[in-house]
Design a protein around this motif. Structure first.
Motif, PDB file in Angstrom:
ATOM      1  N   ASP A 120      12.649 -42.103 -41.880  1.00 35.62           N
ATOM      2  CA  ASP A 120      11.637 -41.252 -41.028  1.00 35.62           C
ATOM      3  C   ASP A 120      11.300 -41.709 -39.705  1.00 35.62           C
ATOM      4  O   ASP A 120      11.211 -40.982 -38.757  1.00 35.62           O
ATOM      5  N   CYS A 121      11.048 -42.984 -39.700  1.00 34.51           N
ATOM      6  CA  CYS A 121      10.749 -43.748 -38.340  1.00 34.51           C
ATOM      7  C   CYS A 121      11.824 -43.696 -37.466  1.00 34.51           C
ATOM      8  O   CYS A 121      11.782 -43.493 -36.408  1.00 34.51           O
ATOM      9  N   LEU A 122      12.893 -44.073 -37.873  1.00 39.16           N
ATOM     10  CA  LEU A 122      14.244 -44.030 -37.192  1.00 39.16           C
ATOM     11  C   LEU A 122      14.656 -42.584 -36.576  1.00 39.16           C
ATOM     12  O   LEU A 122      14.700 -42.367 -35.312  1.00 39.16           O
ATOM     13  N   ILE A 123      14.354 -41.483 -37.397  1.00 41.91           N
ATOM     14  CA  ILE A 123      14.559 -40.377 -37.055  1.00 41.91           C
ATOM     15  C   ILE A 123      13.308 -39.702 -35.777  1.00 41.91           C
ATOM     16  O   ILE A 123      13.916 -39.221 -34.659  1.00 41.91           O
ATOM     17  N   ARG A 124      12.160 -40.199 -36.192  1.00 45.55           N
ATOM     18  CA  ARG A 124      11.100 -39.814 -35.186  1.00 45.55           C
ATOM     19  C   ARG A 124      11.332 -40.610 -33.918  1.00 45.55           C
ATOM     20  O   ARG A 124      11.151 -39.990 -32.700  1.00 45.55           O
ATOM     21  N   GLU A 125      11.780 -41.942 -33.962  1.00 45.64           N
ATOM     22  CA  GLU A 125      12.106 -42.726 -32.974  1.00 45.64           C
ATOM     23  C   GLU A 125      13.005 -42.145 -31.992  1.00 45.64           C
ATOM     24  O   GLU A 125      12.940 -42.280 -30.887  1.00 45.64           O
ATOM     25  N   ALA A 126      14.054 -41.849 -32.739  1.00 41.47           N
ATOM     26  CA  ALA A 126      15.479 -41.329 -31.884  1.00 41.47           C
ATOM     27  C   ALA A 126      15.120 -40.021 -31.139  1.00 41.47           C
ATOM     28  O   ALA A 126      15.314 -39.855 -30.059  1.00 41.47           O
ATOM     29  N   ARG A 127      14.165 -39.251 -31.670  1.00 39.94           N
ATOM     30  CA  ARG A 127      13.893 -38.124 -31.121  1.00 39.94           C
ATOM     31  C   ARG A 127      12.977 -38.341 -29.879  1.00 39.94           C
ATOM     32  O   ARG A 127      13.161 -37.868 -28.526  1.00 39.94           O
ATOM     33  N   GLU A 128      12.007 -39.364 -30.212  1.00 34.52           N
ATOM     34  CA  GLU A 128      10.967 -39.506 -29.061  1.00 34.52           C
ATOM     35  C   GLU A 128      11.522 -40.365 -28.031  1.00 34.52           C
ATOM     36  O   GLU A 128      11.468 -39.882 -26.810  1.00 34.52           O
ATOM     37  N   GLU A 129      12.374 -41.398 -28.350  1.00 34.43           N
ATOM     38  CA  GLU A 129      12.921 -42.507 -27.130  1.00 34.43           C
ATOM     39  C   GLU A 129      14.305 -41.910 -26.537  1.00 34.43           C
ATOM     40  O   GLU A 129      14.333 -41.933 -25.362  1.00 34.43           O
ATOM     41  N   ALA A 130      14.876 -41.053 -27.259  1.00 33.85           N
ATOM     42  CA  ALA A 130      16.320 -40.614 -26.650  1.00 33.85           C
ATOM     43  C   ALA A 130      16.583 -39.073 -26.747  1.00 33.85           C
ATOM     44  O   ALA A 130      17.723 -38.535 -26.299  1.00 33.85           O
ATOM     45  N   GLY A 131      15.653 -38.419 -27.181  1.00 33.97           N
ATOM     46  CA  GLY A 131      15.956 -36.881 -27.204  1.00 33.97           C
ATOM     47  C   GLY A 131      17.255 -36.663 -28.408  1.00 33.97           C
ATOM     48  O   GLY A 131      17.608 -35.510 -28.290  1.00 33.97           O
ATOM     49  N   LEU A 132      17.626 -37.405 -29.307  1.00 28.61           N
ATOM     50  CA  LEU A 132      18.112 -37.224 -30.347  1.00 28.61           C
ATOM     51  C   LEU A 132      17.783 -36.675 -31.666  1.00 28.61           C
ATOM     52  O   LEU A 132      16.863 -37.136 -31.898  1.00 28.61           O
ATOM     53  N   ARG A 133      18.608 -35.867 -32.242  1.00 22.14           N
ATOM     54  CA  ARG A 133      18.251 -35.501 -33.605  1.00 22.14           C
ATOM     55  C   ARG A 133      19.254 -35.977 -34.525  1.00 22.14           C
ATOM     56  O   ARG A 133      20.437 -35.754 -34.591  1.00 22.14           O
ATOM     57  N   ILE A 134      18.632 -36.542 -35.357  1.00 24.02           N
ATOM     58  CA  ILE A 134      19.208 -37.309 -36.781  1.00 24.02           C
ATOM     59  C   ILE A 134      18.807 -36.701 -38.015  1.00 24.02           C
ATOM     60  O   ILE A 134      17.528 -36.691 -38.030  1.00 24.02           O
ATOM     61  N   GLU A 135      19.783 -36.454 -39.039  1.00 20.41           N
ATOM     62  CA  GLU A 135      19.417 -36.028 -40.257  1.00 20.41           C
ATOM     63  C   GLU A 135      19.315 -37.142 -41.142  1.00 20.41           C
ATOM     64  O   GLU A 135      20.363 -37.918 -41.069  1.00 20.41           O
ATOM     65  N   ARG A 136      18.508 -37.051 -42.210  1.00 23.17           N
ATOM     66  CA  ARG A 136      18.320 -38.125 -43.176  1.00 23.17           C
ATOM     67  C   ARG A 136      19.737 -38.492 -43.853  1.00 23.17           C
ATOM     68  O   ARG A 136      20.185 -39.545 -44.134  1.00 23.17           O
ATOM     69  N   ARG A 137      20.495 -37.344 -44.221  1.00 21.55           N
ATOM     70  CA  ARG A 137      21.809 -37.602 -44.969  1.00 21.55           C
ATOM     71  C   ARG A 137      22.733 -38.196 -43.980  1.00 21.55           C
ATOM     72  O   ARG A 137      23.843 -38.542 -44.645  1.00 21.55           O
ATOM     73  N   ASP A 138      22.417 -38.289 -42.794  1.00 20.02           N
ATOM     74  CA  ASP A 138      23.771 -39.049 -41.829  1.00 20.02           C
ATOM     75  C   ASP A 138      23.372 -40.420 -41.699  1.00 20.02           C
ATOM     76  O   ASP A 138      24.002 -41.114 -40.760  1.00 20.02           O
ATOM     77  N   VAL A 139      22.414 -41.059 -42.444  1.00 20.23           N
ATOM     78  CA  VAL A 139      21.732 -42.554 -42.079  1.00 20.23           C
ATOM     79  C   VAL A 139      22.217 -43.477 -43.312  1.00 20.23           C
ATOM     80  O   VAL A 139      21.980 -42.847 -44.145  1.00 20.23           O
ATOM     81  N   GLU A 140      22.646 -44.695 -42.869  1.00 20.56           N
ATOM     82  CA  GLU A 140      22.900 -45.564 -43.720  1.00 20.56           C
ATOM     83  C   GLU A 140      22.360 -46.915 -43.026  1.00 20.56           C
ATOM     84  O   GLU A 140      22.619 -47.234 -41.912  1.00 20.56           O
ATOM     85  N   LEU A 141      21.822 -47.676 -44.189  1.00 20.82           N
ATOM     86  CA  LEU A 141      21.508 -48.906 -43.694  1.00 20.82           C
ATOM     87  C   LEU A 141      22.605 -49.896 -43.737  1.00 20.82           C
ATOM     88  O   LEU A 141      23.386 -50.087 -44.523  1.00 20.82           O
ATOM     89  N   VAL A 142      22.930 -50.644 -42.537  1.00 23.18           N
ATOM     90  CA  VAL A 142      23.890 -51.486 -42.162  1.00 23.18           C
ATOM     91  C   VAL A 142      23.768 -53.005 -42.082  1.00 23.18           C
ATOM     92  O   VAL A 142      24.553 -53.970 -42.565  1.00 23.18           O
ATOM     93  N   HIS A 143      22.355 -53.567 -41.958  1.00 16.97           N
ATOM     94  CA  HIS A 143      22.121 -54.949 -41.757  1.00 16.97           C
ATOM     95  C   HIS A 143      20.462 -55.064 -41.787  1.00 16.97           C
ATOM     96  O   HIS A 143      19.848 -53.869 -41.159  1.00 16.97           O
ATOM     97  N   VAL A 144      20.012 -56.436 -42.214  1.00 20.13           N
ATOM     98  CA  VAL A 144      18.730 -56.482 -42.197  1.00 20.13           C
ATOM     99  C   VAL A 144      18.506 -57.952 -41.582  1.00 20.13           C
ATOM    100  O   VAL A 144      19.335 -58.881 -41.837  1.00 20.13           O
TER     101      VAL A 144
END
Length: 109
Positions: free
Chosen positions: A12-36
């Motif tokens: 949810d943080c990623l989705i919010r930050e993408a909208r706030e910082e870059a105006g992008l719309r991302i859906e939860r189903r389109d996200v995958e964790l790739v590294h920590v």
């Protein structure tokens, strides 16, 4: 893109930050964790965990909404990253390209 969670889970943080910082719309189903990356900066700084996600698709075109924090949005060739890239981000990109899900940096040897 980076941010701190505000009483929300990491996706949810990623989705919010993408909208706030870059105006992008991302859906939860389109996200995958790739590294920590478990990193520590200066000796007195608390350790942090940086989660790197890949959005397989998104809506919108990147817009520079925080020019005081970011100079431009640009897609870079991972083999030719800019010199001033945050070091732990550079490490994460290298590890992602190698298929490694976890790394550490800044810890005493």
């Amino acid at each position: 893109m980076a941010g701190h969670c505000e009483q929300e889970n990491a996706i949810d943080c990623l989705i919010r930050e993408a909208r706030e910082e870059a105006g992008l719309r991302i859906e939860r189903r389109d996200v995958e964790l790739v590294h920590v990356v478990h990193h520590i900066g200066q000796p007195r700084n608390p350790p942090r965990m940086a989660l790197f996600f890949r959005a397989r698709t998104w809506g919108g075109e990147p817009v520079l909404r925080e020019p005081d924090k970011c100079t431009q949005w640009k897609f870079w060739d991972p083999a030719a990253l800019p010199d001033d890239l945050v070091p732990y981000t550079r490490l994460a990109i290298t590890k992602i390209r190698n298929g490694e899900p976890y790394s550490e940096t800044g810890w005493p040897a």
